[in-house]
Design a protein around this motif. Structure first.
Motif, PDB file in Angstrom:
ATOM      1  N   UNK A 262      28.847  36.758  98.130  1.00  0.00           N
ATOM      2  CA  UNK A 262      29.834  35.742  97.760  1.00  0.00           C
ATOM      3  C   UNK A 262      30.796  36.218  96.663  1.00  0.00           C
ATOM      4  N   UNK A 263      30.636  37.474  96.237  1.00  0.00           N
ATOM      5  CA  UNK A 263      31.474  37.960  95.138  1.00  0.00           C
ATOM      6  C   UNK A 263      32.626  38.798  95.696  1.00  0.00           C
ATOM      7  N   UNK A 264      33.691  38.918  94.910  1.00  0.00           N
ATOM      8  CA  UNK A 264      34.792  39.752  95.387  1.00  0.00           C
ATOM      9  C   UNK A 264      34.431  41.228  95.222  1.00  0.00           C
ATOM     10  N   UNK A 265      35.208  42.076  95.874  1.00  0.00           N
ATOM     11  CA  UNK A 265      34.839  43.492  96.016  1.00  0.00           C
ATOM     12  C   UNK A 265      34.588  44.168  94.671  1.00  0.00           C
ATOM     13  N   UNK A 266      35.446  43.876  93.707  1.00  0.00           N
ATOM     14  CA  UNK A 266      35.350  44.564  92.428  1.00  0.00           C
ATOM     15  C   UNK A 266      34.057  44.171  91.690  1.00  0.00           C
ATOM     16  N   UNK A 267      33.806  42.854  91.694  1.00  0.00           N
ATOM     17  CA  UNK A 267      32.629  42.326  91.028  1.00  0.00           C
ATOM     18  C   UNK A 267      31.369  42.831  91.713  1.00  0.00           C
ATOM     19  N   UNK A 268      31.458  42.946  93.043  1.00  0.00           N
ATOM     20  CA  UNK A 268      30.315  43.398  93.808  1.00  0.00           C
ATOM     21  C   UNK A 268      29.922  44.804  93.359  1.00  0.00           C
ATOM     22  N   UNK A 269      30.919  45.653  93.190  1.00  0.00           N
ATOM     23  CA  UNK A 269      30.646  47.035  92.775  1.00  0.00           C
ATOM     24  C   UNK A 269      29.961  47.062  91.411  1.00  0.00           C
ATOM     25  N   UNK A 270      30.432  46.213  90.479  1.00  0.00           N
ATOM     26  CA  UNK A 270      29.838  46.264  89.151  1.00  0.00           C
ATOM     27  C   UNK A 270      28.449  45.632  89.144  1.00  0.00           C
ATOM     28  N   UNK A 271      28.252  44.573  89.967  1.00  0.00           N
ATOM     29  CA  UNK A 271      26.923  43.952  90.044  1.00  0.00           C
ATOM     30  C   UNK A 271      25.908  44.909  90.672  1.00  0.00           C
ATOM     31  N   UNK A 272      26.405  45.714  91.598  1.00  0.00           N
ATOM     32  CA  UNK A 272      25.549  46.695  92.257  1.00  0.00           C
ATOM     33  C   UNK A 272      24.958  47.640  91.214  1.00  0.00           C
ATOM     34  N   UNK A 273      25.819  48.124  90.364  1.00  0.00           N
ATOM     35  CA  UNK A 273      25.377  49.048  89.319  1.00  0.00           C
ATOM     36  C   UNK A 273      24.421  48.337  88.370  1.00  0.00           C
ATOM     37  N   UNK A 274      24.777  47.086  88.034  1.00  0.00           N
ATOM     38  CA  UNK A 274      23.950  46.322  87.112  1.00  0.00           C
ATOM     39  C   UNK A 274      22.535  46.137  87.661  1.00  0.00           C
ATOM     40  N   UNK A 275      22.440  45.809  88.950  1.00  0.00           N
ATOM     41  CA  UNK A 275      21.117  45.566  89.539  1.00  0.00           C
ATOM     42  C   UNK A 275      20.309  46.856  89.598  1.00  0.00           C
ATOM     43  N   UNK A 276      20.940  47.957  90.005  1.00  0.00           N
ATOM     44  CA  UNK A 276      20.179  49.210  90.069  1.00  0.00           C
ATOM     45  C   UNK A 276      19.761  49.658  88.671  1.00  0.00           C
ATOM     46  N   UNK A 277      20.657  49.473  87.696  1.00  0.00           N
ATOM     47  CA  UNK A 277      20.312  49.810  86.304  1.00  0.00           C
ATOM     48  C   UNK A 277      19.092  49.018  85.842  1.00  0.00           C
ATOM     49  N   UNK A 278      19.152  47.723  86.139  1.00  0.00           N
ATOM     50  CA  UNK A 278      18.081  46.820  85.736  1.00  0.00           C
ATOM     51  C   UNK A 278      16.763  47.266  86.359  1.00  0.00           C
ATOM     52  N   UNK A 279      16.833  47.633  87.626  1.00  0.00           N
ATOM     53  CA  UNK A 279      15.642  48.080  88.330  1.00  0.00           C
ATOM     54  C   UNK A 279      15.057  49.329  87.669  1.00  0.00           C
ATOM     55  N   UNK A 280      15.928  50.264  87.338  1.00  0.00           N
ATOM     56  CA  UNK A 280      15.466  51.502  86.670  1.00  0.00           C
ATOM     57  C   UNK A 280      14.828  51.168  85.333  1.00  0.00           C
ATOM     58  N   UNK A 281      15.490  50.267  84.589  1.00  0.00           N
ATOM     59  CA  UNK A 281      15.001  49.936  83.258  1.00  0.00           C
ATOM     60  C   UNK A 281      13.606  49.303  83.337  1.00  0.00           C
ATOM     61  N   UNK A 282      13.434  48.372  84.282  1.00  0.00           N
ATOM     62  CA  UNK A 282      12.125  47.734  84.452  1.00  0.00           C
ATOM     63  C   UNK A 282      11.075  48.775  84.796  1.00  0.00           C
ATOM     64  N   UNK A 283      11.464  49.693  85.662  1.00  0.00           N
ATOM     65  CA  UNK A 283      10.534  50.709  86.128  1.00  0.00           C
ATOM     66  C   UNK A 283      10.129  51.605  84.954  1.00  0.00           C
ATOM     67  N   UNK A 284      11.125  51.993  84.144  1.00  0.00           N
ATOM     68  CA  UNK A 284      10.853  52.855  82.998  1.00  0.00           C
ATOM     69  C   UNK A 284       9.941  52.169  81.988  1.00  0.00           C
ATOM     70  N   UNK A 285      10.081  50.844  81.896  1.00  0.00           N
ATOM     71  CA  UNK A 285       9.241  50.102  80.953  1.00  0.00           C
ATOM     72  C   UNK A 285       7.854  49.829  81.523  1.00  0.00           C
TER      73      UNK A 285
END
Lengths: 305, 366
Positions: free
Chosen positions: B164-187
């Motif tokens: 439901x997000x526009x293309x630009x926001x989608x790209x940044x949310x994508x990075x945010x979610x993968x970052x978050x996943x890595x961070x959780x995993x590292x912790x």
């Protein structure tokens, strides 16, 4: 390129009279049509409101003046009707009857809102055997004339020993007896996306918690409409109390008004009219207080997604 | 630890329509698994069965070491992010985040601490006292993410959260979610993710592994590179990659591929990988792996060209079949419509699929 001021001014002078003539004619025509429209609306509106205005006016008249003139502005305004009407010809004042009405309305409205929300939630959100058949029979009761069920219902309540109590008036609403409200809420619920409820279930809410914390708040405009309808219908209900209530001390306003006609030999119309005005007030006040939600409830089929 | 296993999972609707056909999937602890496929491939149904929002007709869902088939969604140790956020419209962001904790009657101090922490991680602190209708799409999705995060679930489920997000926001949310996943995993926190999308870019960029689905069947489960380089079948080959892989139906005879009146001598490298050397086959070549104007090859007529800046997308006509080639713009920008060129696949990059769509050119050594 700049145009000399003198040229502009002379051009305006040439054009202006023509423009003025046409625009003036236009304005005149618009005013005329507005005048006709508003006159018509005011006339019809006045005709519609006349009985109500007359009622209010007549409640301040003396009994003899009511029959003496057509006008609704009393010549010698008096509060006699209100004072004596409030006293009534019974041992009780009208205050007692208002209290009785309140005692009928409050539980009935609350029961209706709760039971109808529960039943509508069930029909709108759950799958169970014979759901279609059950919903169809619910709708069928909508089409059933009240008269048909009146006698069996009376006999049932008599056998239960509930005559001359408020139970026959309350209990059907506690079991979602008003199919119309259930239908209305089901339609409203169908328009609300299920995602929020699913999110609540993932958050650990059970069905009842989902209903209370998520569905009911979203359903609020519709529930307020239900409560308002029930309030007004109960306030105006005459037949129900007439059938089930026999002692004057438990009469609601609707019966008490009729009572004043029955017991006096010469009807004091100004008293009856004065009490009718008072009887109108609660519904009017409640309606205006809840108007915003009420209109939201009946006009929107749902909620923004 | 939260490993997720799906065993012979089936979904049959009451009208006897079978949506999911006994699929098996094993998601390791901390893995980011993407379910991808065209609409109607039952990826969302599968996710909803894992969540417990859809009943399971057959098979098992195992989270950790518990079979969760009969558990309520709230008891499965999952959290879910919905496509249209599904925030509770009458609650402020703060209450939205803490709804689950409040249902569990968690201590007030703990609720406040967790809410503050999640708000900090997702940078939604200034939004805590707003209602969902006062949020933008991106903000609402971050709140929805926060509502999942605050539960510290064993498995996160995402149902097309960015569509439901526009293309630009989608790209940044994508990075945010993968970052978050890595961070959780590292912790060392539970961070198993099942992410449903129909967007192959999301799938390729986010997934540790990708599960490609079609009509209630799993077509292939692999990491993005394998999926791209070694598609198991013609469907996966066509679905992954942009522009789509060219799939040219023809006949294989010895070391040549026949298409209409033309034939193409296949590179020795490809012949070495092939498990068959005759019959009707489909030749699969990615647009990026076509060479133009080689000495010999398939003759093709230029039907159109899309200039993209650094590259040009050529639409070519080979014996009535449409073939797309992506070429460096510097060399090929001025090819006119109607020009005849010759095409050969890059050695090592072509695939051959048999009639049932299976890839018969995957060497076992690779």
């Amino acid at each position: 390129m700049s145009i000399p001021d003198t040229t502009l001014a002379s051009a305006k002078a040439l054009v202006a009279p023509v423009l003025d003539d046409t625009s003036r004619a236009q304005i005149r025509a618009e005013r005329m049509s507005a005048f006709v429209r508003y006159t018509l609306l005011i006339t019809v509106g006045f005709l519609m409101l006349y009985p109500l205005l007359w009622l209010v006016g007549a409640s301040f008249k003396t009994n003899s003046e009511i029959f003496g003139s057509i006008g609704f502005i009393p010549q010698e305004p008096t509060l006699d009707g209100y004072r004596k009407g409030w006293e009534t010809s019974t041992p009780y004042t009208f205050g007692r009857f208002f209290w009785n009405t309140f005692l009928i309305i409050l539980p009935k409205t609350i029961f209706t809102a709760i039971s109808c929300a529960l039943v509508a939630y069930g029909f709108a959100r759950f799958e169970f055997p014979y759901k279609k058949l059950l919903f169809a029979s619910l709708i069928a009761t909508l089409l059933l004339p009240n008269v048909v069920t009146r006698i069996p219902q009376y006999i049932l309540f008599r056998d239960l020993g509930w005559l001359d109590t408020y139970l026959p008036l309350w209990v059907p609403s506690a079991f979602a007896g008003d199919a119309f409200f259930v239908f209305m809420l089901v339609q409203f619920l169908r328009a609300i996306p299920r995602d929020m409820e699913e999110a609540a279930r993932v958050d650990g809410a059970n069905s009842l918690q989902t209903l209370i914390y998520i569905v009911v708040p979203m359903l609020m405009p519709a529930l307020i409409s239900v409560a308002l309808f029930q309030f007004m219908w109960t306030m105006n209900d005459f037949l129900g109390p007439l059938i089930y209530l026999s002692s004057v001390q438990s009469f609601p306003v609707s019966l008490a008004l009729k009572l004043s006609i029955d017991t006096t030999e010469a009807f004091d119309w100004n008293r009856i009219l004065a009490m009718s005005v008072l009887a109108l007030l609660p519904a009017l006040i409640v309606f205006f207080m809840a108007q915003r939600y009420f209109i939201e409830g009946i006009s929107t089929g749902g909620v923004k997604g | 630890m939260a490993r997720l296993q799906i065993r012979n999972l089936e979904k049959t609707y009451t009208n006897t329509f079978k949506a999911v056909h006994g699929i098996n999937l094993d998601v390791a602890d901390g893995e980011f698994m993407v379910l991808v496929g065209p609409s109607g491939c039952a990826k969302s149904t599968t996710l909803r069965m894992i969540a417990g929002l859809e009943s399971i007709s057959g098979g098992e869902v195992v989270i950790g070491d518990r079979v969760v088939n009969r558990l309520q969604p709230g008891e499965r140790g999952i959290a879910m992010v919905f496509q249209n956020y599904a925030l509770y419209p009458h609650m402020k962001v703060r209450k939205n985040l803490s709804f689950g904790l409040r249902l569990q009657r968690a201590p007030k101090a703990e609720i406040e601490r967790k809410t503050a922490e999640v708000a900090r991680i997702l940078e939604i602190e200034p939004l805590l006292d707003r209602l969902p209708k006062e949020l933008s799409g991106g903000q609402a999705q971050r709140v929805a993410l926060g509502r999942a995060l605050i539960k510290q679930p064993e498995v996160f489920l995402f149902d097309e959260p960015l569509s439901n997000l526009d293309a630009k926001l989608r790209a940044s949310m994508r990075v945010r979610i993968t970052d978050l996943h890595k961070r959780l995993k590292d912790q060392g926190m539970s961070s198993t993710v099942i992410y449903v999308t129909h967007d192959q870019t999301e799938a390729m960029t986010m997934g540790d592994r990708i599960c490609v689905m079609k009509d209630g069947h799993i077509m292939q489960v692999a990491d993005p590179k394998t999926l791209y380089d070694r598609p198991a079948n013609a469907f996966v080959a066509g679905f992954i990659g942009s522009p789509e892989m060219n799939l040219i139906a023809g006949r294989l005879d010895g070391n040549s591929f026949h298409l209409g009146a033309q034939s193409l001598v296949l590179p020795d490298e490809l012949m070495a990988r092939l498990r068959a050397n005759s019959g009707s086959v489909t030749l699969g070549i990615r647009p990026q792996h076509l060479r133009v104007n080689t000495a010999d090859g398939l003759r093709a007529v230029v039907a159109g060209a899309e200039f993209m800046g650094h590259e040009v997308v050529l639409h070519l006509d080979v014996e009535g079949e449409r073939v797309v080639a992506v070429l460096p713009a510097a060399d090929y920008a001025d090819l006119d419509r109607g020009t005849t060129v010759t095409l050969t696949p890059d050695p090592g990059q072509a695939h051959v699929f048999d009639q049932s769509g299976g890839n018969i050119s995957l060497s076992t050594s690779q």
